[in-house]
Design an enzyme around this catalytic site. Structure first.
Site, PDB file in Angstrom:
ATOM      1  N   ASN A 160     -36.240  -8.349  -7.095  1.00 27.07           N
ATOM      2  CA  ASN A 160     -35.674  -8.216  -8.437  1.00 27.07           C
ATOM      3  C   ASN A 160     -35.650  -6.779  -8.965  1.00 27.07           C
ATOM      4  O   ASN A 160     -34.910  -6.473  -9.884  1.00 27.07           O
ATOM      5  CB  ASN A 160     -36.447  -9.096  -9.429  1.00 27.07           C
ATOM      6  CG  ASN A 160     -37.942  -8.834  -9.387  1.00 27.07           C
ATOM      7  OD1 ASN A 160     -38.568  -8.930  -8.337  1.00 27.07           O
ATOM      8  ND2 ASN A 160     -38.520  -8.497 -10.528  1.00 27.07           N
TER       9      ASN A 160
ATOM     10  N   SER B 124     -32.895 -20.037 -10.346  1.00 26.48           N
ATOM     11  CA  SER B 124     -32.877 -19.788 -11.792  1.00 26.48           C
ATOM     12  C   SER B 124     -31.468 -19.948 -12.343  1.00 26.48           C
ATOM     13  O   SER B 124     -30.510 -19.478 -11.735  1.00 26.48           O
ATOM     14  CB  SER B 124     -33.366 -18.359 -12.056  1.00 26.48           C
ATOM     15  OG  SER B 124     -33.106 -17.974 -13.381  1.00 26.48           O
ATOM     16  N   GLY B 125     -31.345 -20.576 -13.504  1.00 25.54           N
ATOM     17  CA  GLY B 125     -30.033 -20.729 -14.139  1.00 25.54           C
ATOM     18  C   GLY B 125     -29.531 -19.437 -14.761  1.00 25.54           C
ATOM     19  O   GLY B 125     -28.388 -19.033 -14.571  1.00 25.54           O
ATOM     20  N   HIS B 126     -30.407 -18.751 -15.501  1.00 22.85           N
ATOM     21  CA  HIS B 126     -29.932 -17.605 -16.295  1.00 22.85           C
ATOM     22  C   HIS B 126     -29.703 -16.342 -15.480  1.00 22.85           C
ATOM     23  O   HIS B 126     -29.213 -15.345 -16.008  1.00 22.85           O
ATOM     24  CB  HIS B 126     -30.890 -17.321 -17.465  1.00 22.85           C
ATOM     25  CG  HIS B 126     -32.149 -16.615 -17.094  1.00 22.85           C
ATOM     26  ND1 HIS B 126     -32.351 -15.275 -17.362  1.00 22.85           N
ATOM     27  CD2 HIS B 126     -33.282 -17.044 -16.498  1.00 22.85           C
ATOM     28  CE1 HIS B 126     -33.559 -14.927 -16.941  1.00 22.85           C
ATOM     29  NE2 HIS B 126     -34.139 -15.979 -16.409  1.00 22.85           N
TER      30      HIS B 126
ATOM     31  N   ALA C 280     -36.988 -20.592 -12.621  1.00 20.90           N
ATOM     32  CA  ALA C 280     -37.550 -20.184 -11.327  1.00 20.90           C
ATOM     33  C   ALA C 280     -39.063 -19.996 -11.387  1.00 20.90           C
ATOM     34  O   ALA C 280     -39.756 -20.226 -10.393  1.00 20.90           O
ATOM     35  CB  ALA C 280     -36.877 -18.895 -10.846  1.00 20.90           C
ATOM     36  N   THR C 281     -39.593 -19.612 -12.548  1.00 22.18           N
ATOM     37  CA  THR C 281     -41.052 -19.446 -12.665  1.00 22.18           C
ATOM     38  C   THR C 281     -41.747 -20.784 -12.452  1.00 22.18           C
ATOM     39  O   THR C 281     -42.710 -20.886 -11.685  1.00 22.18           O
ATOM     40  CB  THR C 281     -41.428 -18.844 -14.035  1.00 22.18           C
ATOM     41  OG1 THR C 281     -40.934 -17.504 -14.095  1.00 22.18           O
ATOM     42  CG2 THR C 281     -42.940 -18.823 -14.241  1.00 22.18           C
TER      43      THR C 281
ATOM     44  N   GLN D  79     -32.878 -14.134  -7.650  1.00 17.23           N
ATOM     45  CA  GLN D  79     -31.873 -13.064  -7.686  1.00 17.23           C
ATOM     46  C   GLN D  79     -30.755 -13.248  -6.664  1.00 17.23           C
ATOM     47  O   GLN D  79     -29.793 -12.495  -6.685  1.00 17.23           O
ATOM     48  CB  GLN D  79     -32.544 -11.702  -7.448  1.00 17.23           C
ATOM     49  CG  GLN D  79     -33.520 -11.280  -8.526  1.00 17.23           C
ATOM     50  CD  GLN D  79     -32.859 -10.944  -9.854  1.00 17.23           C
ATOM     51  OE1 GLN D  79     -31.635 -10.906  -9.969  1.00 17.23           O
ATOM     52  NE2 GLN D  79     -33.665 -10.705 -10.867  1.00 17.23           N
TER      53      GLN D  79
ATOM     54  N   CYS E  44     -39.971  -8.548 -17.010  1.00 17.66           N
ATOM     55  CA  CYS E  44     -41.290  -9.131 -17.259  1.00 17.66           C
ATOM     56  C   CYS E  44     -42.361  -8.055 -17.364  1.00 17.66           C
ATOM     57  O   CYS E  44     -43.431  -8.290 -17.894  1.00 17.66           O
ATOM     58  CB  CYS E  44     -41.652 -10.095 -16.131  1.00 17.66           C
ATOM     59  SG  CYS E  44     -40.352 -11.268 -15.801  1.00 17.66           S
TER      60      CYS E  44
ATOM     61  N   THR F 220     -38.270 -35.409 -19.989  1.00 14.42           N
ATOM     62  CA  THR F 220     -36.876 -35.811 -20.201  1.00 14.42           C
ATOM     63  C   THR F 220     -35.928 -34.730 -19.693  1.00 14.42           C
ATOM     64  O   THR F 220     -36.100 -33.547 -19.994  1.00 14.42           O
ATOM     65  CB  THR F 220     -36.617 -36.051 -21.708  1.00 14.42           C
ATOM     66  OG1 THR F 220     -37.466 -37.112 -22.141  1.00 14.42           O
ATOM     67  CG2 THR F 220     -35.167 -36.425 -21.966  1.00 14.42           C
TER      68      THR F 220
END
Length: 404
Positions: free
Chosen positions: A155, A203-205, A75-76, A183, A328, A243
């Site tokens: 967040n 975001s994936g995580h 996401a960043t 979020q 963060c 890639t």
């Protein structure tokens, strides 16, 4: 029950076993490990097919077209690409951007960089409930405003912005709308067919997928143009070279599919656990929830315990993995800039803890958390001279402290 109890799902989530299993099929010689850009053999074709499936899964989560999904490292990067990409491509149209003081650093630091490049940024201050009033947003809009960047779910405090109203306002003024959904994606419904949002960071995580992968939704109708920030190969329709990480992308896709399938059940469970936690600690004196009580995502729950130092409380809560702000910024001893923007004083901001609940949190863990929090607060306040003075009826705001 495993200790410490993980109550920091807003910082990151564990990978769902269903996601991890799918990813493992795309890493070794026995699996689909090829480069999706290799068009001359089966290894590449299979990898490309796996990426296509994942792209559709991410698109389905937000009711988008698969061609509107650009894979990024998270996401960043998505927010950097969205904000800088719009600013650089449309700089002749205007150089004014609107965001809020409570955004994630990925948005704020990107805007600061654009200010160094000659752009003007307006940082809106939210109300005490953490929400930006629509009239304040509209009043900040100018003829040269090209972008509004407002997060969906905060967040740190979990408040939800009215993205439908923001989208309508931006579209009526011809201003692009970027939304940080790190979020919210996979946790609360997002439908780009009914919401006039132009760009979405995912975001994936944060939704039980792997770290190091994310996506940017880029609307096709009306068409949004971006200036690429990463060059070298022209991948992702020229918007993001590099890639494609097949196994990561497959993980993000599977996480999106699982989230869509389990969203209603997850939401009901998490709301139940949040209510249980609050009902278990709200009797503690001088305890306050930060952020709007109604317009919020139930998985993020920020509480201030007055007359207790946040850092000492976190030490006392060693059986609970929680944070005193976003991951963060929790390494810093500065009070949360989000809570300060809400008007909290340093003491209240310092005494705040963010509890974030997720898919794998249990009732037993919440019971243990309630017991630990209650005992720790009592113990710390027993040692606090400020608490004693407060209980004696002394107005601490009026105390003149001697300086050494």
């Amino acid at each position: 029950m495993k200790l410490p109890i993980y109550l920091d799902y807003a910082a990151t989530t564990p990978v769902d076993p269903r996601v991890a299993e799918k990813m493992m099929q795309h890493m070794t010689m026995d699996g689909v490990f090829g480069n999706p850009a290799s068009r001359s053999h089966r290894y590449g074709w299979q990898a490309e097919e796996a990426v296509d499936v994942a792209r559709n899964q991410v698109a389905d989560l937000i009711n988008a077209d698969h061609r509107e999904i650009v894979f990024t490292s998270g996401a960043t990067e998505s927010s950097n690409l969205a904000i800088k990409g719009i600013a650089h491509f449309y700089h002749k149209k205007g150089k004014h951007i609107i965001t809020s003081k409570t955004e994630h650093k990925a948005t704020l630091d990107t805007c600061r960089q654009l200010e160094r490049e000659g752009y003007e940024v307006t940082y809106l201050v939210p109300d005490a409930n953490g929400i930006i009033p629509m009239e304040r947003l509209e009043a900040a809009m100018r003829d040269d405003t090209i972008l509004v960047s407002i997060m969906h779910v905060n967040n740190e405090i979990g408040v939800i912005h009215d993205i439908n109203a923001i989208g309508e306002l931006c579209r009526s003024k011809g201003i692009f709308f970027h939304m940080d959904a790190a979020q919210s994606a996979g946790k609360i419904p997002i439908d780009v067919q009914t919401t006039k949002v132009d760009l979405i960071s995912i975001s994936g995580h944060k939704m039980y997928g792997p770290k190091g992968i994310g996506a940017l939704y880029v609307r096709r109708k009306p068409r949004i143009r971006l200036e690429s920030q990463m060059h070298g190969g022209g991948h992702e329709r020229g918007m993001r070279s590099g890639t494609l990480a097949t196994h990561q992308i497959v993980g993000l896709g599977e996480a999106a599919a699982v989230a869509k399938q389990d969203m209603a059940a997850d939401s009901a469970r998490i709301t139940h656990l949040r209510d249980k936690l609050w009902n278990g600690i709200k009797h503690i004196e001088e305890t306050y929830i930060n952020g709007d009580m109604e317009q919020r995502y139930s998985g993020i729950f920020n509480v201030s315990f007055n007359f207790v130092e946040g850092e000492s409380l976190m030490m006392a809560l060693k059986d609970l993995a929680v944070s005193s702000g976003s991951a963060c910024t929790s390494a810093s001893l500065e009070p949360s800039y989000v809570l300060r923007a809400l008007g909290l004083n340093d003491e209240m901001a310092h005494s705040s803890i963010r509890f974030s609940i997720g898919r794998f949190t249990t009732d037993e863990e919440i019971d243990h958390a309630i017991k630990t929090i209650t005992e720790s607060i009592d113990k710390l306040r027993e040692m606090s001279p400020l608490w004693e003075m407060f209980k004696d009826g002394i107005d601490l705001e009026q105390v003149q402290w001697a300086h050494h």
